[in-house]
Design an enzyme around this catalytic site. Structure first.
Site, PDB file in Angstrom:
ATOM      1  N   GLU A  79      -0.170  -1.239   5.525  1.00 12.52           N
ATOM      2  CA  GLU A  79       0.910  -0.974   6.580  1.00 12.52           C
ATOM      3  C   GLU A  79       0.840   0.733   6.992  1.00 12.52           C
ATOM      4  OE1 GLU A  79       4.812   0.634   7.855  1.00 12.52           O
ATOM      5  OE2 GLU A  79       3.770   1.268   6.179  1.00 12.52           O
ATOM      6  N   ASP A 137       0.830  -1.324  -0.087  1.00 12.19           N
ATOM      7  CA  ASP A 137       0.150   0.098   0.099  1.00 12.19           C
ATOM      8  C   ASP A 137       0.890   1.269   0.167  1.00 12.19           C
ATOM      9  OD1 ASP A 137       0.742  -0.592   2.701  1.00 12.19           O
ATOM     10  OD2 ASP A 137      -0.863   0.677   3.622  1.00 12.19           O
TER      11      ASP A 137
HETATM   12 ZN   LIG Z   1       7.024   2.069   4.164  1.00  7.99          ZN
END
Ligand SMILES: [Zn+2]
Length: 375
Positions: free
Chosen positions: A139, A76
């Site tokens: 993340e 992401d």
């Molecule tokens: Zn990163």
């Protein structure tokens, strides 16, 4: 046959898939990588993080001689920001040895580089030598994908971890932990003309903020990371000017070092702030740290020296990573943060990665894999 230069091509393919989080939509990216890795003999499994979202775990080898070597990275990216981009953030155009796009440095080039290195090495490795590629969704919003894998028991084992976050190919031996807390104060609402009839939650929050400002960490500072820090990032209270507010919220961002025990710190803050303040934990990631004298870290330093053109010295990253979540499952094996991206380009307008560093990182990762499987 996969070539080293394919890491650049693969980075381009990944950059062209928009995985801005929110909403993420990482599944297409995960499936693309999974299909390539399966063709190279890996077993791929996908782990949903909601509609159109998935993390990928790709493994090969049976690990009979040694625990798997884990490479990890997220697919992401953060949003584009408000400033206008000179380059198209999803075209993956190259110019003067740089590849532009959102996520180019943080960290699609890192994921592409270790995937290509793993594919290239896979055929020649003994079946006893195991690799585990943990490629996560979600993340950037607090390591949600990695935490989901941990909670669902999907991570298996690892004897060492390479986190391919941007470090310009400089091996870093850890990063601070993070503790995000929400402190809430409550009061009793009343008309603003009669404050004595109420209890003002904003005054309670103000007292709490003062105590937070005065808070000092009593743990010994860490040799490389220094002392932990605490910052009040937000303060919200009251709905309208002519009422006594009955609720206020404080957002607290604590960056910890390995000498801080998070549970103990939460207890200490709760007692400092007193019973008028409710504390809620929003994010809790331990610091990641391996002593540079640890033999595997030494071997990574040694093999990266000719690639870097200098002998690495122990340094740490400024950001936190998925390793904090993964290492809960793995029991804190030696961990290095090593990726081809530029840390100063992460989250920036006109983000780019340097092509030469991407290709060099493939060589570094191959050497890391080769040594892991020989010893
Ligand atoms: Zn990163």
């Amino acid at each position: 046959m996969v070539k080293a230069s394919d890491a650049v091509e693969l980075t381009k393919e990944l950059v062209r898939m928009n995985t801005i989080n929110p909403p993420g939509q990482e599944e297409r990216c995960a499936r693309h990588l999974g299909a390539l890795l399966e063709r190279a003999g890996f077993e791929a499994s996908y782990h949903s993080l909601g509609e159109g979202r998935a993390s990928l775990i790709a493994t090969r080898g049976n690990g009979s001689s040694k625990l798997p070597l884990c490479f990890t990275g997220h697919i992401d990216t953060v949003p584009l920001g408000v400033a206008r981009w000179r380059m198209d953030p999803f075209a993956a155009e190259t110019d003067s040895g740089k590849l532009y796009g959102r996520g180019a440095s943080d960290m699609k080039c890192g994921v592409a580089a270790f995937s290509v290195a793993a594919m290239r090495m896979a055929r020649s490795l003994p079946s006893s030598c195991a690799l585990s590629l943990v490629i996560t969704a979600g993340e950037e919003t607090g390591c949600e994908g990695a935490f989901r894998l941990y909670r669902d028991g999907r991570l298996g084992k690892a004897g060492a971890v390479v986190v391919a976050e941007p470090s310009s190919n400089y091996p870093l031996v850890g990063h601070k932990g993070v503790l995000w807390l929400k402190a809430t104060t409550h009061g009793v609402s009343a008309h603003g003309s009669m404050p004595r009839e109420g209890i003002n939650a904003v005054y309670r929050a103000a007292h709490a903020v003062t105590r937070l400002e005065q808070f000092r960490f009593s743990n010994p500072p860490h040799a490389l990371m220094g002392q932990a820090t605490l910052n009040v990032g937000t303060l919200h209270g009251g709905l309208n000017i002519n009422s006594v507010p009955d609720q206020a919220e404080i957002g607290i961002d604590i960056r910890t070092v390995p000498t801080v025990d998070h549970a103990e710190l939460i207890r200490l803050l709760a007692s400092e702030l007193g019973p008028e303040v409710d504390l809620q934990t929003l994010l809790n990631l331990n610091a990641v740290y391996t002593e540079a004298r640890e033999p595997w870290i030494q071997s990574v330093f040694e093999l990266m020296a000719p690639i870097l053109g200098e002998t690495p010295v122990p340094r740490v990253a400024t950001y936190f990573s998925d390793a904090a979540a993964l290492n809960r499952a793995y029991g804190d094996p030696p961990t290095v943060i090593l990726g081809p991206g530029e840390a100063h380009m992460a989250h920036q307008t006109d983000e780019y990665c340097v092509l030469e560093k991407v290709e060099k990182s493939v060589a570094g990762y191959e050497e890391i894999i080769g040594r892991w499987c020989q010893s």
